[in-house]
Design a protein around this motif. Structure first.
Motif, PDB file in Angstrom:
ATOM      1  N   GLY A  32       0.794  -1.213   0.000  1.00 55.24           N
ATOM      2  CA  GLY A  32       0.000   0.000   0.000  1.00 55.24           C
ATOM      3  C   GLY A  32       0.828   1.264   0.000  1.00 55.24           C
ATOM      4  N   ARG A  34       1.261   4.876   1.987  1.00 58.64           N
ATOM      5  CA  ARG A  34       1.047   5.422   3.326  1.00 58.64           C
ATOM      6  C   ARG A  34       1.262   6.922   3.257  1.00 58.64           C
ATOM      7  N   ILE A  44       4.390   0.736   2.014  1.00 60.38           N
ATOM      8  CA  ILE A  44       4.345  -0.258   3.074  1.00 60.38           C
ATOM      9  C   ILE A  44       4.026  -1.614   2.464  1.00 60.38           C
ATOM     10  N   ARG A  58       8.393  -0.773   5.953  1.00 63.58           N
ATOM     11  CA  ARG A  58       8.060   0.559   5.439  1.00 63.58           C
ATOM     12  C   ARG A  58       9.287   1.222   4.852  1.00 63.58           C
ATOM     13  N   THR A 174      -3.388   4.846   5.307  1.00 59.89           N
ATOM     14  CA  THR A 174      -2.868   3.888   4.338  1.00 59.89           C
ATOM     15  C   THR A 174      -4.012   3.291   3.539  1.00 59.89           C
ATOM     16  N   ALA A 176      -4.401   0.006   1.085  1.00 54.59           N
ATOM     17  CA  ALA A 176      -3.623  -1.196   0.782  1.00 54.59           C
ATOM     18  C   ALA A 176      -4.433  -2.226   0.013  1.00 54.59           C
TER      19      ALA A 176
END
Length: 181
Positions: A32, A34, A44, A58, A174, A176
């Motif tokens: 995802g 962030r 991430i 990350r 975030t 994702a």
């Protein structure tokens, strides 16, 4: 400098250590973007290592700048990364509470005509957040990471500093995508 070497060694061991999941369970993975404000973002990646347990990776604070002016050339380079373990507990059928420790390391360097300054910032934080599942493949989350870090500056300027707390750099949203492998 010895403490930084020990931290890097610990981070390498954690990165290379893998946890196994039973053969009957598909490996959950999430990737995802962030956002920490409208100007800062990072990436991430999460890998399932058990039921509702994830290893999180990350990448943040990546930047490169180079200027060549009449006064001379200068530039800077910065990168940061974090690794942690996230546990999730269901609150409702679509909402989960996420929590867990996270270790981070940021490196930055400033190069000017007569100076070179390198900043090394190891840190430790604790992720606290909410994960909302939109559908089985997509979710959004909001999290804060209260943290402590040590700033070590070397080069033409030697400085050691300490930082702790919860600030706007640690509040994130975030989006994702979840997939199984």
């Amino acid at each position: 400098m010895r403490s930084v070497s020990l931290f890097l060694l610990f981070l390498a061991v954690v990165l290379t250590t893998s946890n196994t999941v039973s053969a009957q369970t598909a490996m959950v993975r999430e990737v995802g973007i962030r956002l920490t404000g409208l100007e800062n973002f990072g990436f991430i990646y999460k890998r399932g290592i058990g039921e509702d347990v994830y290893r999180r990776y990350r990448l943040f604070s990546s930047s490169v700048t180079y200027l060549n002016t009449n006064a001379g050339s200068q530039g800077n380079l910065g990168v940061g990364a974090a690794i942690g373990k996230e546990r999730r507990s269901p609150l409702t059928d679509r909402l989960q509470f996420a929590r867990g420790p996270e270790f981070s390391l940021s490196l930055s360097a400033l190069f000017a005509a007569s100076q070179t300054v390198v900043n090394i910032t190891p840190g430790f934080g604790y992720v606290l957040g909410l994960v909302y599942t939109i559908n089985p493949q997509f979710h959004v989350s909001a999290e804060v990471i209260p943290s402590v870090s040590v700033l070590i500056t070397t080069g033409n300027l030697d400085v050691v500093g300490f930082s702790a707390g919860l600030n706007s750099n640690s509040v994130a949203l975030t989006a994702a995508y979840r997939f199984f492998k």
